[in-house]
Design a protein around this motif. Sequence first.
Motif, mmCIF file in Angstrom:
data_model
loop_
_atom_site.group_PDB
_atom_site.id
_atom_site.type_symbol
_atom_site.label_atom_id
_atom_site.label_comp_id
_atom_site.label_asym_id
_atom_site.label_seq_id
_atom_site.Cartn_x
_atom_site.Cartn_y
_atom_site.Cartn_z
ATOM 1 N N GLN A 176 0.837 -1.208 0.000
ATOM 2 C CA GLN A 176 0.000 0.000 0.000
ATOM 3 C C GLN A 176 0.868 1.252 0.000
ATOM 4 O OE1 GLN A 176 -2.275 -0.626 3.561
ATOM 5 N NE2 GLN A 176 -3.907 -1.729 2.503
ATOM 6 N N LEU A 177 1.911 1.238 0.805
ATOM 7 C CA LEU A 177 2.804 2.393 0.908
ATOM 8 C C LEU A 177 3.471 2.727 -0.417
ATOM 9 C CD1 LEU A 177 4.812 1.911 4.198
ATOM 10 C CD2 LEU A 177 3.858 4.046 3.413
ATOM 11 N N LEU A 178 3.958 1.710 -1.103
ATOM 12 C CA LEU A 178 4.751 1.917 -2.308
ATOM 13 C C LEU A 178 3.930 1.793 -3.587
ATOM 14 C CD1 LEU A 178 7.957 -0.068 -1.266
ATOM 15 C CD2 LEU A 178 7.497 2.383 -1.045
ATOM 16 N N SER A 179 2.640 1.485 -3.435
ATOM 17 C CA SER A 179 1.738 1.316 -4.592
ATOM 18 C C SER A 179 2.254 0.249 -5.559
ATOM 19 C CB SER A 179 1.548 2.649 -5.324
ATOM 20 O OG SER A 179 1.014 3.612 -4.459
ATOM 21 N N ILE A 180 2.648 -0.892 -4.976
ATOM 22 C CA ILE A 180 3.060 -2.051 -5.766
ATOM 23 C C ILE A 180 2.321 -3.260 -5.209
ATOM 24 C CG2 ILE A 180 5.333 -1.161 -6.424
ATOM 25 C CD1 ILE A 180 6.581 -2.717 -4.130
ATOM 26 N N THR A 181 2.324 -4.365 -5.951
ATOM 27 C CA THR A 181 1.616 -5.549 -5.478
ATOM 28 C C THR A 181 2.381 -6.205 -4.321
ATOM 29 O OG1 THR A 181 2.717 -7.066 -7.003
ATOM 30 C CG2 THR A 181 0.684 -5.989 -7.788
ATOM 31 N N GLU A 182 1.646 -6.979 -3.565
ATOM 32 C CA GLU A 182 2.255 -7.678 -2.432
ATOM 33 C C GLU A 182 3.299 -8.689 -2.920
ATOM 34 O OE1 GLU A 182 0.618 -9.665 1.683
ATOM 35 O OE2 GLU A 182 -0.849 -8.773 0.315
ATOM 36 N N SER A 183 3.041 -9.328 -4.055
ATOM 37 C CA SER A 183 4.023 -10.286 -4.581
ATOM 38 C C SER A 183 5.306 -9.567 -5.007
ATOM 39 C CB SER A 183 3.438 -11.082 -5.752
ATOM 40 O OG SER A 183 3.087 -10.237 -6.817
ATOM 41 N N THR A 184 5.192 -8.345 -5.517
ATOM 42 C CA THR A 184 6.382 -7.565 -5.867
ATOM 43 C C THR A 184 7.184 -7.245 -4.611
ATOM 44 O OG1 THR A 184 5.247 -6.608 -7.769
ATOM 45 C CG2 THR A 184 7.201 -5.443 -6.978
ATOM 46 N N VAL A 185 6.494 -6.943 -3.516
ATOM 47 C CA VAL A 185 7.173 -6.684 -2.241
ATOM 48 C C VAL A 185 7.967 -7.917 -1.826
ATOM 49 C CG1 VAL A 185 6.870 -6.216 0.222
ATOM 50 C CG2 VAL A 185 5.492 -4.967 -1.456
ATOM 51 N N ARG A 186 7.325 -9.084 -1.882
ATOM 52 C CA ARG A 186 8.007 -10.321 -1.479
ATOM 53 C C ARG A 186 9.221 -10.611 -2.363
ATOM 54 N NH1 ARG A 186 2.593 -11.839 -0.415
ATOM 55 N NH2 ARG A 186 2.396 -12.811 -2.462
ATOM 56 N N VAL A 187 9.071 -10.405 -3.679
ATOM 57 C CA VAL A 187 10.188 -10.624 -4.602
ATOM 58 C C VAL A 187 11.336 -9.677 -4.268
ATOM 59 C CG1 VAL A 187 10.929 -10.364 -7.016
ATOM 60 C CG2 VAL A 187 8.816 -11.590 -6.481
ATOM 61 N N ARG A 188 11.014 -8.393 -4.040
ATOM 62 C CA ARG A 188 12.059 -7.411 -3.716
ATOM 63 C C ARG A 188 12.722 -7.727 -2.382
ATOM 64 N NH1 ARG A 188 9.610 -1.562 -5.708
ATOM 65 N NH2 ARG A 188 9.501 -2.110 -7.926
ATOM 66 N N LEU A 189 11.951 -8.221 -1.414
ATOM 67 C CA LEU A 189 12.540 -8.619 -0.132
ATOM 68 C C LEU A 189 13.533 -9.759 -0.344
ATOM 69 C CD1 LEU A 189 9.593 -8.518 2.440
ATOM 70 C CD2 LEU A 189 11.769 -7.315 2.629
ATOM 71 N N ASN A 190 13.123 -10.762 -1.098
ATOM 72 C CA ASN A 190 14.013 -11.904 -1.351
ATOM 73 C C ASN A 190 15.272 -11.476 -2.100
ATOM 74 O OD1 ASN A 190 12.509 -13.865 -0.032
ATOM 75 N ND2 ASN A 190 11.242 -14.263 -1.830
ATOM 76 N N ARG A 191 15.112 -10.683 -3.141
ATOM 77 C CA ARG A 191 16.273 -10.234 -3.910
ATOM 78 C C ARG A 191 17.149 -9.298 -3.082
ATOM 79 N NH1 ARG A 191 13.291 -9.358 -9.735
ATOM 80 N NH2 ARG A 191 13.030 -11.575 -10.153
ATOM 81 N N GLY A 192 16.523 -8.468 -2.270
ATOM 82 C CA GLY A 192 17.277 -7.567 -1.392
ATOM 83 C C GLY A 192 18.101 -8.346 -0.386
ATOM 84 N N ARG A 193 17.502 -9.391 0.203
ATOM 85 C CA ARG A 193 18.240 -10.240 1.151
ATOM 86 C C ARG A 193 19.414 -10.927 0.455
ATOM 87 N NH1 ARG A 193 12.855 -11.468 3.824
ATOM 88 N NH2 ARG A 193 12.490 -12.838 2.076
#
Length: 181
Positions: free
Chosen positions: A150-167
């Motif tokens: 909601q904060l970044l106006s992206i899908t929840e799956s995009t958040v999860r992908v970015r978290l995984n790639r960021g880690r």
Amino acid sequence: MQLTRNEWNHQLDQNDMLEELMSEYGEELTRTAYLYLKDWSLAEDTVQESFIKLYKNLHTFRGDASIKTWVYKILTNTCKDVLRSATMKKVVLGNFFDFKNQTEKSAESTILNNESGRELAGAVLKLPLKYREVIILFYYQSFSTKEISQLLSITESTVRVRLNRGREKLRSLMRRDFDED
């Protein structure tokens, strides 16, 4: 300009609410802005600018999300504006942020925690913005993936992908830094 009694009371209510929000979120917003901008004084200025925007738009808050999510959305958008501005091109990495949750008692463990915390902070700051922001919001500000979306106006799956790639990028950066030492 003369205010009516109702307008005056509404103005006082907004002032009280802003003061409460500043008191409750000011410090953690500044740390979050620092993680975006990598400059402490610029982060403080950005938080002030965010509170000004918040105050001017307080009447537009619909309650679709929590007030905290709305406040952070204003901050992240303001940080992104600053990052796009010419000012940001002159910013140099300053002091690393301090961690709030240090529970170790001994001097040795405190020093080790501070050192590893600084190394981790440095690695987080080296991440590209799209990974850095989800890491910050998830791990340092404890937002859920739904709130981050909601904060970044992206899908929840995009958040999860970015978290995984960021880690993954963090692990790689930390390994590279460790191997260099």
